[in-house]
Design a protein around this motif. Structure first.
Motif: not given
Ligand SMILES: [Fe+2]
Length: 366
Positions: A16-17, A22-23, A38-39, A46-49
């Motif tokens: 996730x991090x 990357x984003x 991550x999902x 929720x964070x992964x989604x």
């Protein structure tokens, strides 16, 4: 917690991090891949989604992004950031299904930027533009690639650069009302004495003489007054109910909404997207105390004309006062389309010009 579960949690968090990193670097495909990993490890986080939604939105895959945000919102229903992102994606997905593209440009972010070596007067005008927080819009038909620019002002070069970057063809320029921060030309006193001219519709018309200039007839005289190079024959008058089509699917319907100026108009696209100029903002409405402003006219425009627009219509305002968009339904509940709202109390009645004037002090100095 079992050791295996803890290891899975840590791995999901690392993915996730890494997706977030990357984003931030603009590597959206990698961000989407890491979010998916991550999902796969922790589907109830929720964070992964959310991260997957962000990455897919940046990749222009708006429907998939909306699905990701929806999952995040279902898991974290009280997270306002997730809800706003989900709403934004929903609007974009709806636009896409209509073959509609809306490009919202903000002064200082998308145009009126500060390239090195900018002429000091131009730099001052750009600072003024940022203080005014004007939104300029491109309303585009995806299939034909034709677009209409709404309130082209401040930086015609910058606006045309965005149109070129988006691979669009400019078919017309629409003006919501005559004020110089939406049209360009000579600014009002005390800045009029500086002989500064703001780039806007006159410059656009000079470069593209056959471009239709869509203005309500009652605001044409004031635009000519601040842009003496324009003449009545340069305008395409847009009385209430005037329609302008882009391609086969995109219809622009012009609604006369006087109050801020006598010829203020809103543009309703496909019956569900309203470009409201300075008539309606999120939680507020335009000033009625400037030249040609009228409180009774504003009340009539808000309560009769805009309240008749469907509640699910998304409203794109002329300035970033209170947000990037709202909806007619929301403004009926909490904004100036409430039956008891009074435009004479609009919190933007004096704020906008004072703020811009502060940021324009450098303009005065040059
Ligand atoms: Fe205005």
């Amino acid at each position: 917690m079992a050791a295996g579960d803890e290891k899975t949690d840590i791995t999901a968090l690392l993915y996730s991090n890494r997706s977030a990193a990357a984003y931030a670097l603009g590597k959206y495909l990698a961000a989407a891949t890491d979010a998916s990993l991550s999902i796969s490890l922790r589907p109830t986080w929720a964070k992964g989604h959310f991260r997957r939604g962000e990455a897919l939105l940046a990749l222009g895959r708006v429907r998939e992004a909306h699905a990701g945000y929806r999952k995040a919102a279902a898991l974290e229903p009280h997270d306002i950031h997730v809800r706003v992102s989900c709403e934004r994606a929903r609007i974009l997905a709806q636009n896409e299904s209509m073959g509609l593209r809306v490009v919202q440009m903000l002064a200082g972010r998308d145009f009126a930027l500060k390239p090195r070596g900018l002429h000091p007067i131009r730099a001052g005008i750009f600072r003024f533009a940022q203080g005014m927080q004007n939104f300029i819009y491109l309303i585009a038909d995806e299939e034909s690639r034709k677009c209409v620019v709404v309130d082209a002002c401040w930086d015609v070069d910058g606006i045309l650069a965005v149109i070129e970057r988006e691979k669009l063809l400019l078919a017309a320029a629409a003006v919501t009302h005559s004020h110089f921060d939406h049209t360009g030309g000579m600014p009002p006193p005390p800045f009029a004495s500086l002989r500064i001219r703001v780039s806007g519709v006159a410059e656009l018309k000079r470069r593209m003489p056959h471009l239709p200039l869509l203005v309500h007839p009652l605001d044409i005289p004031d635009i000519i007054e601040s842009n003496p190079q324009l003449q009545p024959r340069h305008f395409t008058p847009t009385p209430n109910g005037f329609s302008f089509r882009l391609g086969d699917r995109t219809d622009l319907h012009f609604m006369h909404t006087p109050g801020h100026t006598p010829g203020s108009q809103c543009v309703l696209v496909n019956g569900c997207r309203l470009f409201s100029g300075d008539t309606l903002f999120p939680g507020s409405c335009g000033r009625v105390d400037l030249k040609g402003g009228s409180l009774p006219d504003m009340l009539e425009s808000l309560r009769t004309r805009l309240c008749a627009v469907p509640d699910n219509t998304i409203v794109y305002p002329g300035h970033e006062y209170g947000g990037e968009w709202t909806s007619i339904g929301r403004e009926k509940k909490r904004g100036f389309l409430r039956p008891d709202a009074h435009p004479g109390c609009s919190r933007h009645n004096s704020v906008d010009v004072a703020r811009a004037a502060n940021s324009a002090n450098a303009t005065v100095a040059v």
